[in-house]
Design an enzyme around this catalytic site. Sequence first.
Site, mmCIF file in Angstrom:
data_model
loop_
_atom_site.group_PDB
_atom_site.id
_atom_site.type_symbol
_atom_site.label_atom_id
_atom_site.label_comp_id
_atom_site.label_asym_id
_atom_site.label_seq_id
_atom_site.Cartn_x
_atom_site.Cartn_y
_atom_site.Cartn_z
ATOM 1 N N SER A 1 -9.337 1.112 3.087
ATOM 2 C CA SER A 1 -8.552 1.954 2.197
ATOM 3 C C SER A 1 -7.436 1.193 1.470
ATOM 4 C CB SER A 1 -7.925 3.117 3.002
ATOM 5 O OG SER A 1 -7.080 2.621 4.031
ATOM 6 N N SER B 1 -9.630 -1.425 7.241
ATOM 7 C CA SER B 1 -9.126 -1.235 5.886
ATOM 8 C C SER B 1 -8.312 -2.388 5.320
ATOM 9 C CB SER B 1 -8.309 0.063 5.812
ATOM 10 O OG SER B 1 -9.151 1.176 5.993
ATOM 11 N N LYS C 1 0.833 -1.206 0.000
ATOM 12 C CA LYS C 1 0.000 0.000 0.000
ATOM 13 C C LYS C 1 0.867 1.256 0.000
ATOM 14 C CE LYS C 1 -3.932 1.750 2.792
ATOM 15 N NZ LYS C 1 -4.764 1.391 3.966
#
Length: 379
Positions: A106, A130, A29
């Site tokens: 996310s 997330s 990420k």
Amino acid sequence: MSADAFATRFDPPIGDGIGPLASLRLAVKDNFDIAGHVTGAGNPEWADTHNPAQDTAPLVSHLIKLGTHLVGKTQMDELAYSLMGQNARYGTPENPAGPGRVPGGSSSGSASAVAAGLADIGLGTDTGGSVRIPAAFCGLWGWRPTHGLLDARGLLPLAPSYDVPGFMTRDGATLQHLAELLAPEAAPPRGEQRVPADMWDFADAETLSALAPLRQGDPAPLLSLRLREALLPTFRVCQGAEVAQVFGAWIKEHEPAFGPGVRERFAGAMALAPQDISAAQSMRAEITGAIDAALNGGIIRVPTAPGPAPLLTLDGQGMEDYRNRALTLLCLSGHAGLPQVTIPLRSATGLPIGLSLIGPRGSDAALIAMAFDMAKSTR
């Protein structure tokens, strides 16, 4: 607007592929530092106002030393302050397991890359869900570790007392191997399992039907009505207070053009009153004590999410209702810093759904092993 799962691809991949995770492809990420690359965090103004990282986040370096091939940095929701995976600035990564549906955020890009077979391990972060939500939406295994278990240096924080690095994989064996390498041995959870009716009430009929065979256990309510109703507002205030501390000064200076929803969340966080923050922090301590007492060294079994991933076309009140129910389920382990693993299952219509096991702090590896055994027994 759709987006590639990757914000940056590394060709050739980073790492020599030697070690116990030899040649497994790692997608990271874009809120983890990678030396020589800007940590963009899903927001163009953030990327434009920051220099390339000088060092790679220690957890990423460790995974490379264990043999993974780092294939790229992945898309994410703006500054990680969202849950559905929709990014108005860069687009929304596809959900390969649910076309036409949100991927979950996310850590959306990491989930999309793993679900599409472009990576074997997706490294994300989980503050309010997330990692667990995109794992459930994309048909993946997901692990939110015990808070503080894994090294979070080199990770752009959102709300540090909730933030954890976390993982998504396509199969339970890979996740179990990761936990064996990263999580120290601890006393396993006791066999007692709670399936609290008050938490299962947040799931829709399709999910309840699909998970019906897995609802055996103590169905007594997990929390009093007062504490259950306080779960979500307490999380929002406690998280928001930390978000404002992390990003408030930067937002005031640069006035970023956040997308819908994200803009309002940041504004709300920055408007919180000190007395409301103090009250929420006290309530969080009470909630944590009650969760620990209910857990009592055993396991809590709950749906990961209220139902399958919402359609990309769902907006307004429908999306808000889904988010509220999801966050209420997800903030149990967040408030108390507990490990949680989500097992990928399917509804009667074939859509991905998730079942979660929550265990005592530090029981990560044993909890994942139990989840893997449970998944095998349901086949």
